[in-house]
Design a protein around this motif. Structure first.
Motif, PDB file in Angstrom:
ATOM      1  N   LEU A   1      17.632  58.073  53.414  1.00  0.00           N
ATOM      2  CA  LEU A   1      17.834  58.601  52.064  1.00  0.00           C
ATOM      3  C   LEU A   1      17.858  57.461  51.055  1.00  0.00           C
TER       4      LEU A   1
ATOM      5  N   GLU B   1      11.037  65.334  54.330  1.00  0.00           N
ATOM      6  CA  GLU B   1      11.514  66.700  54.085  1.00  0.00           C
ATOM      7  C   GLU B   1      12.372  66.702  52.825  1.00  0.00           C
TER       8      GLU B   1
ATOM      9  N   GLY C   1      15.937  68.084  51.360  1.00  0.00           N
ATOM     10  CA  GLY C   1      17.216  68.628  51.776  1.00  0.00           C
ATOM     11  C   GLY C   1      17.646  69.765  50.869  1.00  0.00           C
TER      12      GLY C   1
ATOM     13  N   GLU D   1      21.526  61.210  63.226  1.00  0.00           N
ATOM     14  CA  GLU D   1      21.733  62.643  63.433  1.00  0.00           C
ATOM     15  C   GLU D   1      21.143  63.028  64.783  1.00  0.00           C
TER      16      GLU D   1
ATOM     17  N   GLN E   1      21.082  57.454  58.247  1.00  0.00           N
ATOM     18  CA  GLN E   1      22.142  58.288  58.815  1.00  0.00           C
ATOM     19  C   GLN E   1      21.691  58.792  60.174  1.00  0.00           C
TER      20      GLN E   1
ATOM     21  N   HIS F   1      17.490  61.710  66.131  1.00  0.00           N
ATOM     22  CA  HIS F   1      16.680  61.190  65.027  1.00  0.00           C
ATOM     23  C   HIS F   1      17.591  60.594  63.951  1.00  0.00           C
ATOM     24  N   THR F   2      16.957  59.904  63.001  1.00  0.00           N
ATOM     25  CA  THR F   2      17.696  59.240  61.922  1.00  0.00           C
ATOM     26  C   THR F   2      17.101  59.658  60.589  1.00  0.00           C
ATOM     27  N   ASN F   3      17.966  60.038  59.645  1.00  0.00           N
ATOM     28  CA  ASN F   3      17.534  60.390  58.290  1.00  0.00           C
ATOM     29  C   ASN F   3      17.621  59.159  57.405  1.00  0.00           C
TER      30      ASN F   3
ATOM     31  N   VAL G   1      12.620  61.638  57.916  1.00  0.00           N
ATOM     32  CA  VAL G   1      13.184  61.891  59.243  1.00  0.00           C
ATOM     33  C   VAL G   1      12.408  61.033  60.241  1.00  0.00           C
TER      34      VAL G   1
ATOM     35  N   GLN H   1       7.386  55.180  55.194  1.00  0.00           N
ATOM     36  CA  GLN H   1       6.716  55.978  56.226  1.00  0.00           C
ATOM     37  C   GLN H   1       5.352  55.397  56.583  1.00  0.00           C
TER      38      GLN H   1
ATOM     39  N   ARG I   1      14.069  63.196  52.061  1.00  0.00           N
ATOM     40  CA  ARG I   1      14.600  62.372  53.145  1.00  0.00           C
ATOM     41  C   ARG I   1      13.479  62.128  54.144  1.00  0.00           C
TER      42      ARG I   1
END
Length: 197
Positions: A171, A83, A85, A164, A162, A167-169, A93, A193, A91
């Motif tokens: 970056l 996605e 930001g 969240e 990070q 889930h985890t972002n 996800v 990915q 980022r």
């Protein structure tokens, strides 16, 4: 094909002693569905569905997908996705908590053949050397016309995880810990990915 020419069917010879068996009989105690509520779909099987959907079920028609899916139809896809930001940076996800994402993303970075120099789990950082194509400058292209318009560069990036919620972002930052918004950040995230299990 040869069997047709020779005049015999090989399947007739394969099962010369085969016998027909009677069909299986289902015991009477296994014919009805159990009274368990484990397979009840909320909003459909518990009687709280809209009247139109209940009428369709009574008529034998399946309810429309939006009734079955409920709010899940509007939910995001379950797999990892990239996605943008609000800051314009891509980022990744990952639908895993931080602990599982840390292991999975680490394996994906190694599978993508990126060299991990160091890692700091407490900060959620992987220090990665990434080889990529870099366009040559105008002067270099003119002087080195035989070498093409691109060169291979190796730069160091910080891959930050990070947490969240559920889930985890993921970056990408440069060595000066500045968020990378350039297309190379998306290239790195796409390679991660593609190698996620």
């Amino acid at each position: 094909m040869l069997s047709g020419v020779l005049g015999h069917d090989p399947q007739e010879q394969q099962y010369p002693k085969a016998q027909a068996l009677p069909p299986l009989e289902v015991p009477p105690d296994l014919t009805g569905a159990g009274g368990s509520s484990a397979l009840v779909v909320p909003g459909v099987d518990d009687g709280s569905a809209p009247a139109a959907a209940a009428g369709e079920r009574a008529a034998g028609a399946a309810p429309p997908p939006e009734v079955l899916a409920g709010d899940a139809a509007a939910a995001q896809p379950a797999g990892p996705r990239i996605e943008r930001g609000a800051d314009g940076a891509p980022r990744l996800v990952v639908p895993l908590d931080f602990g599982r994402a840390w292991r999975t993303v680490g394996k994906a970075i190694e599978a993508a053949e990126m060299n991990v120099d160091d890692r700091d789990r407490s900060r959620g950082l992987y220090f990665v050397d990434y080889k990529h194509s870099k366009p040559r400058g105008r002067l270099a292209r003119t002087l080195m016309f035989w070498a093409g318009s691109e060169t291979t560069a190796k730069d160091r990036f910080l891959v930050l995880l990070q947490s969240e919620g559920d889930h985890t972002n993921v970056l990408v930052f440069d060595e000066k810990e500045k968020l990378v918004t350039a297309p190379i950040a998306e290239d790195i995230l796409r390679k991660i990915q593609q190698n996620l299990e």
